[in-house]
Design a protein around this motif. Sequence first.
Motif, PDB file in Angstrom:
ATOM      1  N   UNK A   1      -4.885  35.880 -46.894  1.00  0.00           N
ATOM      2  CA  UNK A   1      -4.693  34.612 -47.573  1.00  0.00           C
ATOM      3  C   UNK A   1      -5.967  33.826 -47.789  1.00  0.00           C
ATOM      4  N   UNK A   2      -6.979  34.062 -46.984  1.00  0.00           N
ATOM      5  CA  UNK A   2      -8.177  33.219 -47.052  1.00  0.00           C
ATOM      6  C   UNK A   2      -9.429  34.061 -46.899  1.00  0.00           C
ATOM      7  N   UNK A   3     -10.520  33.547 -47.367  1.00  0.00           N
ATOM      8  CA  UNK A   3     -11.800  34.244 -47.277  1.00  0.00           C
ATOM      9  C   UNK A   3     -12.285  34.308 -45.841  1.00  0.00           C
ATOM     10  N   UNK A   4     -12.866  35.409 -45.480  1.00  0.00           N
ATOM     11  CA  UNK A   4     -13.404  35.565 -44.131  1.00  0.00           C
ATOM     12  C   UNK A   4     -14.552  34.593 -43.922  1.00  0.00           C
ATOM     13  N   UNK A   5     -14.538  33.896 -42.792  1.00  0.00           N
ATOM     14  CA  UNK A   5     -15.597  32.938 -42.483  1.00  0.00           C
ATOM     15  C   UNK A   5     -16.602  33.484 -41.484  1.00  0.00           C
ATOM     16  N   UNK A   6     -16.243  34.511 -40.755  1.00  0.00           N
ATOM     17  CA  UNK A   6     -17.161  35.018 -39.731  1.00  0.00           C
ATOM     18  C   UNK A   6     -16.903  36.495 -39.516  1.00  0.00           C
TER      19      UNK A   6
ATOM     20  N   UNK B   1     -15.815  42.231 -35.144  1.00  0.00           N
ATOM     21  CA  UNK B   1     -14.904  41.090 -35.026  1.00  0.00           C
ATOM     22  C   UNK B   1     -15.024  40.239 -36.282  1.00  0.00           C
ATOM     23  N   UNK B   2     -13.897  39.815 -36.827  1.00  0.00           N
ATOM     24  CA  UNK B   2     -13.906  38.947 -38.004  1.00  0.00           C
ATOM     25  C   UNK B   2     -12.836  37.881 -37.857  1.00  0.00           C
ATOM     26  N   UNK B   3     -13.074  36.745 -38.472  1.00  0.00           N
ATOM     27  CA  UNK B   3     -12.079  35.670 -38.484  1.00  0.00           C
ATOM     28  C   UNK B   3     -12.066  35.060 -39.873  1.00  0.00           C
ATOM     29  N   UNK B   4     -10.995  34.274 -40.164  1.00  0.00           N
ATOM     30  CA  UNK B   4     -10.917  33.631 -41.474  1.00  0.00           C
ATOM     31  C   UNK B   4     -10.684  32.143 -41.309  1.00  0.00           C
ATOM     32  N   UNK B   5     -10.597  31.461 -42.430  1.00  0.00           N
ATOM     33  CA  UNK B   5     -10.492  30.005 -42.413  1.00  0.00           C
ATOM     34  C   UNK B   5      -9.219  29.509 -41.757  1.00  0.00           C
ATOM     35  N   UNK B   6      -8.203  30.363 -41.670  1.00  0.00           N
ATOM     36  CA  UNK B   6      -6.945  29.959 -41.050  1.00  0.00           C
ATOM     37  C   UNK B   6      -6.964  30.128 -39.535  1.00  0.00           C
ATOM     38  N   UNK B   7      -8.087  30.614 -39.022  1.00  0.00           N
ATOM     39  CA  UNK B   7      -8.195  30.788 -37.581  1.00  0.00           C
ATOM     40  C   UNK B   7      -7.761  32.144 -37.083  1.00  0.00           C
ATOM     41  N   UNK B   8      -7.346  33.020 -37.998  1.00  0.00           N
ATOM     42  CA  UNK B   8      -6.954  34.367 -37.575  1.00  0.00           C
ATOM     43  C   UNK B   8      -8.203  35.169 -37.202  1.00  0.00           C
ATOM     44  N   UNK B   9      -8.065  36.006 -36.212  1.00  0.00           N
ATOM     45  CA  UNK B   9      -9.181  36.849 -35.777  1.00  0.00           C
ATOM     46  C   UNK B   9      -8.672  38.253 -35.518  1.00  0.00           C
ATOM     47  N   UNK B  10      -9.484  39.227 -35.890  1.00  0.00           N
ATOM     48  CA  UNK B  10      -9.128  40.617 -35.637  1.00  0.00           C
ATOM     49  C   UNK B  10     -10.383  41.377 -35.238  1.00  0.00           C
ATOM     50  N   UNK B  11     -10.191  42.455 -34.512  1.00  0.00           N
ATOM     51  CA  UNK B  11     -11.344  43.250 -34.077  1.00  0.00           C
ATOM     52  C   UNK B  11     -10.993  44.724 -34.093  1.00  0.00           C
TER      53      UNK B  11
END
Length: 820
Positions: free
Chosen positions: A94-99, A137-147
């Motif tokens: 849903x959102x662009x990855x921020x990290x 590890x990556x996260x997006x603007x919605x606070x979701x994180x996955x690794x």
Amino acid sequence: MKDPALGYTEADTDTNDSAAPSLESLAADRYSRRQAIFGGAKATSLAFMGTGMLAACGDDDGGNNGALVVSAGSSAATSAGRTVTLTGTVTSGASTTTNARWTQRSGPTVTLEGSGASVSFIAPAVESATDIVFEFIASNALGSQASSQTTVRVSPAVLGFSAVGHSLEDIVVVPEGYSVTVMTRLGDPLTAATPAYANDGSDADFANRIGDHADALAYFGLSDAGAPDAGANGRGLMVQNHENITESYLHPNGPTTVGGARPLDEVLKEIECHGVSVAEYVDNGDRNWTYVQDSAFNRRVTPNTVMSFHGPAAGNAWLQTMYSPEGTAGRGTINNCANGVTGWHSYLTCEENFHGYFRRDSADDALRSERQLASLRRNGVTSRSGSYAWSTASSTDTRITRWNATTTSATTAATSDFRNEPFQFGWVVEIDPYDPASTPRKRTALGRFGHEGAFAQIVAGQPVGVYMGDDSRGEYLYKYVSNANFDAADTDAADRLATGDKYLDNGTLYVARFNADGTGTWLPLVFGQVPARPASGSYPEYAFESQADILINCRLAGDAVGATPMDRPEWTAGNPATGEIYLTLTNSNNSNRPVDGTNAANPRSYWGSGNPNGHIVRLREDGDTTAAMTFTWDIYLFGADTLDTDTADEQANINVSNLDLSNDFSSPDGAYFSRASAPSGQFNPLFWIETDDGAMTDVTNCMLLAAQPGTVGDGGARTINNTNPNTGATGSQATFVGASASAANLRRFLVGPTQCEITGIDMTPDGRTLFVGIQHPGERGDAANITSNWPASQTDADATARPRSAIVAITKNDGGVIGL
């Protein structure tokens, strides 16, 4: 970072008694042995091309309800020193990855270069196959994180380049995937005010220019702030010897004489072209190296530079001259060949063929004592003109008259002339590269002879050991052992030359005897323990009068104690993993190594030419201590021209090491092990061999080879059958040889330009830049017949410039460790 000056340590004891399965054993279920080596298509790229990309596409958005999905890519395999790239992929719903970032989870610590989804690292040195786990590890603007995690299995270092073939090109040839940058060259200016080098014979002021005949070199790191930093990879000082000159190119139309005398300006130029240079090198990013013309560290040490004498021979009557009546000072250093680096980060430069520069008129013989005449003859100071006839350029300028060692009168003191000037040379000189104002010190405790190299073996808690070859046919291998044990705190000593006083002025000098049973003995050259040298041939008996006498006349002392004559002992080098010492033996002609004149450590005599291709001896000190009085030895490699050794007899008795076209060589000279701080210098370090050859130059220019040697005793006993086809004489010699060479453990890495010698070698602490010296390209030409255009020809095939000795920086295009 572990300082390589502290030598080697062994850490093979397993102190973990846990019953839990190791990462290695867990991974074994996943990787077969074949997969660990080859690892499929991606791992094949890693293992053989040096670089690979670990990546996999994540699932697309469809059906994942906008959840963040990442992939760390497939697991793979590589070997130490290779560049590995990790590339993660992200599917963001849903959102662009921020990290997005990579982190290491287990295994030997590596440095990740880059940021975001793609990073790279250099595979570390390992003793056996070792897994390293990374997490993306990556996260997006919605606070979701996955690794996601991936594993890289790293195997021990192997040679990782395709062998360079024979070459007669007028360029430096290196393997595919490597680049060559020409660095400092003959004549390059070392001050802002010194003009660019015209290279037409008109240039002057070589006290402020790079000298001629680039030889041994060493890199000394600098921090960004300009302080000494042994671990610095991007800024440092390049210290380089200048052994000799190619006189024909230094002047507009070659050297001249006027009324039988050389012009003063020509001679001063030639003198200043000798010695040592210090130049600052800087990496401008991604190993893009340049030198800094106006650096405050830049320096020339020439034959006119003030020196001081230290150690037992300082002040001896034989060192007293018009310049230094006390015998404690002198001017300059000359014919600087190989070198050494101390554990306190000073530079040792070695005076080799000093003898030829001096003139001794025929009247001198009658005015000398019998003892001095024996010493002068034994050290080759017999010329009636001196190399380049320097002494003819002035009768009043002592920079010139000092090269005339003729005694002016039997009734005048030695301090009235320069009869003792030859005794001021033939020493090891210590220089502080970080202090341009410091006075170099001649270390007389290390002895006087035709010094080739001075490898310093530094191990904390042991005496400092300095291993030195005497580069002349039939001469000896020496070892100096300090009285003081090395204190690791001295590694960072601020006063480096004072630290040298501690370790290099007080100790014992030994000479080697190689026994026929594969053992060896160090014979002390200590006054009271060295007998008189018996009379032989034109030499009268020589009885030593003091320790200074022994040190000034090491060759006579080596004769007296029965040292083993060798086939031109050249460079010495120490394996940082095992502590074993390697000695290159360039060659020996038939007069010095006839069929009936071999010995176990110098066993070949063939083609009626003695040992024209040379060999490499290695030794291991008993107890692995520099203070050992005994050692074991074998012959690691024998040089051979495989195109000329095609019969079964020649294969067995000349090509003893089983060389082929990918690794044959002749006349080993320079020797160097990769730094212990680099992945190529650990566990099974790379050994680099440089050649100074005349026997194979019809098929290839001189070269640099890379090897992974074993250890003393990995071969076995061998009997070599020697033949002189000119006389029919035959003989056999028992010896000990190392394991045979193969494409896996010895390959040609570099071939130089026309008529050059490969000299000098060092690397940055990380092993990712290799510096190599190219000496006297086109040496058989002159201004009217230029036989090489290097280094201009390196980038311009149509170049017409005169040749220049120079240093090259060699880098791997993917940024990996050189040779792996």
